[in-house]
Design an enzyme around this catalytic site. Structure first.
Site, PDB file in Angstrom:
ATOM      1  N   LYS A  58      40.602 -43.086  87.332  1.00  0.00           N
ATOM      2  CA  LYS A  58      41.950 -43.209  86.773  1.00  0.00           C
ATOM      3  C   LYS A  58      42.714 -41.899  86.918  1.00  0.00           C
ATOM      4  CE  LYS A  58      40.862 -46.509  83.055  1.00  0.00           C
ATOM      5  NZ  LYS A  58      41.760 -47.593  83.487  1.00  0.00           N
ATOM      6  N   ARG A  69      35.342 -56.696  82.899  1.00  0.00           N
ATOM      7  CA  ARG A  69      35.011 -58.077  83.254  1.00  0.00           C
ATOM      8  C   ARG A  69      33.576 -58.169  83.783  1.00  0.00           C
ATOM      9  NH1 ARG A  69      39.943 -58.249  87.360  1.00  0.00           N
ATOM     10  NH2 ARG A  69      40.648 -56.760  85.782  1.00  0.00           N
TER      11      ARG A  69
HETATM   12  N1  BES Z   1      40.196 -50.463  80.130  1.00  0.00           N
HETATM   13  C1  BES Z   1      41.072 -50.760  81.195  1.00  0.00           C
HETATM   14  C2  BES Z   1      42.295 -51.552  80.758  1.00  0.00           C
HETATM   15  C3  BES Z   1      43.283 -50.874  79.854  1.00  0.00           C
HETATM   16  C4  BES Z   1      44.403 -50.292  80.376  1.00  0.00           C
HETATM   17  C5  BES Z   1      43.126 -50.887  78.490  1.00  0.00           C
HETATM   18  C6  BES Z   1      45.339 -49.708  79.540  1.00  0.00           C
HETATM   19  C7  BES Z   1      44.052 -50.304  77.653  1.00  0.00           C
HETATM   20  C8  BES Z   1      45.168 -49.724  78.185  1.00  0.00           C
HETATM   21  C9  BES Z   1      40.351 -51.594  82.240  1.00  0.00           C
HETATM   22  O1  BES Z   1      39.010 -51.324  82.406  1.00  0.00           O
HETATM   23  C10 BES Z   1      41.020 -51.302  83.549  1.00  0.00           C
HETATM   24  O2  BES Z   1      40.918 -50.206  83.997  1.00  0.00           O
HETATM   25  N2  BES Z   1      41.692 -52.304  84.117  1.00  0.00           N
HETATM   26  C11 BES Z   1      42.376 -52.144  85.337  1.00  0.00           C
HETATM   27  C12 BES Z   1      42.059 -53.325  86.214  1.00  0.00           C
HETATM   28  C13 BES Z   1      42.513 -53.177  87.625  1.00  0.00           C
HETATM   29  C14 BES Z   1      41.697 -52.102  88.319  1.00  0.00           C
HETATM   30  C15 BES Z   1      42.359 -54.494  88.331  1.00  0.00           C
HETATM   31  C16 BES Z   1      43.865 -52.071  85.045  1.00  0.00           C
HETATM   32  O3  BES Z   1      44.340 -52.765  84.148  1.00  0.00           O
HETATM   33  O4  BES Z   1      44.539 -51.283  85.691  1.00  0.00           O
HETATM   34 MN    MN Z   2      38.660 -49.766  83.775  1.00  0.00          MN
END
Ligand code: BES
Ligand code: MN
Ligand code: ZN
Length: 498
Positions: free
Chosen positions: A279, A353
């Protein structure tokens, strides 16, 4: 905190601090009243007549009657208009008032129950919401504050009711409020804990401790067991971490007497760096909250153990830390889940997921009447609904209706999102049974569709990415974890009819 119930006219205690709610359109009448102490009533009438206090929702004024009425201090809180007043207004008013009391350093606080004279609201529910607002509003997370400056001064809390006639119901409501607030505040503590303080191992230890204190069964699967169970996704997500994974099983009651089994699953990523699909650094610290689904399940299980409903409830938490490393999961890798289904990993940041896939498979062993998972799953869900509601997806309309109704009563709104075939098409893989991302559009829905492939029936998925934590203080929640999900799950269990 100990909460006492006291029957008598509000404001009759000398020198204490009392919280009193006033509606916007209400004018205190002249003369005596069985509800409020007479001198205090006269005093408040004068304040009202001056017009400074409007009674708007969330408005707070502190008054010092100075001998004109018994209390030393009155915290007046606005209840808004009668026609829009509901249990959420009760919580908000209570929360705003208690925050003020804590700011003033109050140690002994008493409060009226808000909404008792409102048509259509049950005294028991008003009492519960009042207590929830007080205890949730008094919450602060100060495990790592060495000066103790932010802590609450409160030592005792007394809830006041005017008539003995309602006292049985109200006592039950107070107890219910105390239980759900304690569960919610436990969830907040877990979610607010920094990643280094609560890796999967410590999350499991916290669950085990809670279970021991509350008479719940608890089984913790360590790496060896997780491998034996063939939870390939949980192992893969944790592969880049120096910390070992855990799979937590909490259990309330027995599946006997034809009781329904409900399974609650909470995403337990104790820190989500994104892994190799790392990230951006800005805001990454918020990803310590990526185990808020787990926190909700653990908090709800605690509350359920105290309420003793006639159901069998199982709480499952796949716990891992998502980190980049030489051994970490990579984009392009294919992993095999507990159910035997294979997943092509496109993005290691879509890790929630993956661990949920294993847990959903595990849940089927209980032959459940319902499975509900809670997860901070997608940023896309926050784009869709903001912070005002959790996203709800599922494969059973009736269960979704129940969850939605429970959320409404509990003050934890959820909103339905679709799981159409198109979203399933987006996650077709050329090399495995499914891939873990579905491209740019409809991210909350492709995540939901992914989960649906691993879920039994009936199943509901709650995406709490937008509701699990807040960066601005709310009426009964400071900045940080909200503990969302606990009250909804508890309400669902309370209302459950086979
Ligand atoms: N934990 C994150 C989602 C999240 C984002 C929670 C912002 C709270 C606030 C999750 O694991 C994630 O990183 N999701 C990605 C998925 C994508 C890579 C398909 C996302 O939402 O960007
Ligand atoms: Mn994630
Ligand atoms: Zn995540």
């Amino acid at each position: 905190m100990q909460i006492d119930l006291k029957i008598g006219r509000i404001g009759s205690e000398i020198d204490t601090t009392v919280i009193i709610g006033l509606f916007k359109e209400d004018r205190l009448e002249e003369g005596d009243s069985p509800v409020m102490e007479s001198a205090l009533r006269r005093y408040l009438r004068e304040i009202q007549a001056m017009g400074d206090f409007k009674g708007d929702g969330g408005e707070v004024a502190v008054l010092y009657p100075r001998g004109l009425a018994p209390p030393g201090r009155v915290i007046l809180v606005g209840l808004g208009k009668r026609d829009t007043f509901d249990l959420e207004s009760v919580r908000r008013a209570s929360g705003a008032a208690v925050k003020k009391a804590i700011k003033l350093g109050v140690t002994e606080l008493s409060s009226a129950i808000h909404g008792l004279d409102v048509q259509g609201l049950l005294p028991e529910d008003c009492a519960q919401a009042t207590v929830e607002g007080l205890l949730l509003g008094a919450y602060s997370y100060d495990d790592f504050k060495t000066d103790g400056a932010d802590g609450s001064s409160l030592e005792s809390l007394t809830v006041l009711i005017p008539r003995r006639a309602q006292s049985r119901d109200i006592r039950a409501g107070i107890e219910a409020g105390r239980i759900t607030a304690a569960g919610t505040n436990l969830a907040r503590d877990l979610s607010n804990a920094p990643g280094n303080a609560l890796p999967p191992r410590k999350l499991a230890a916290a669950a085990r401790k809670m279970a021991a204190q509350n008479g719940l069964k608890c089984r913790i699967l360590t790496r060896k067991h997780i491998e034996k169970e063939r939870m390939g996704a949980l192992i893969a997500v944790n592969a880049g971490s120096e910390e070992p994974p855990r799979f937590i099983v909490l259990e309330y009651g027995e599946p006997s007497d034809g009781r329904d089994t409900l399974v609650f699953i909470g995403k337990g990523i104790t820190f989500d760096s994104g892994g190799i699909s790392i990230k951006p650094s800005g805001g990454m610290e918020e990803m310590k909250h990526d185990m808020s689904g787990a926190a909700a399940v653990i908090g709800a299980m605690r509350a359920i153990s105290a309420l003793k409903p006639a159901v069998h409830v199982v709480g499952l938490v796949p716990a891992a830390e998502n980190m980049p490393d030489g051994r970490a999961l990579k984009p392009g890798d294919v992993i095999t889940t507990l159910s035997g289904k294979t997943i092509e990993v496109i993005n290691t940041d879509a890790e929630g997921r993956l661990v949920l896939a294993d847990a959903l498979g595990f849940a089927e062993r209980y032959n459940p009447a319902a499975v509900i998972d809670l997860a901070t799953l997608t940023g896309a869900c926050v784009v869709a609904l903001g912070h005002a509601a959790s996203g709800m997806m599922g494969n059973d309309e009736a269960l979704q209706d129940r969850v939605r109704a429970a959320g409404e009563v509990a003050g934890e709104r959820v909103w339905p999102l679709p799981l159409w075939k198109e979203y399933h098409d987006q996650i077709k893989s050329h090399v495995a049974d499914v891939k873990n991302t579905g491209g740019r559009w409809g991210g909350a829905l492709t995540a939901g569709a992914f989960l649906e492939k691993f879920a039994g029936r009936p199943w509901v998925h709650l995406d709490i990415a937008g509701t699990a934590y807040t960066d601005t203080a709310r009426p009964y929640c400071p900045k940080g974890a909200t503990g969302v999900g606990v009250r909804l799950l508890v309400q669902l269990v309370k209302d459950w009819k086979p």
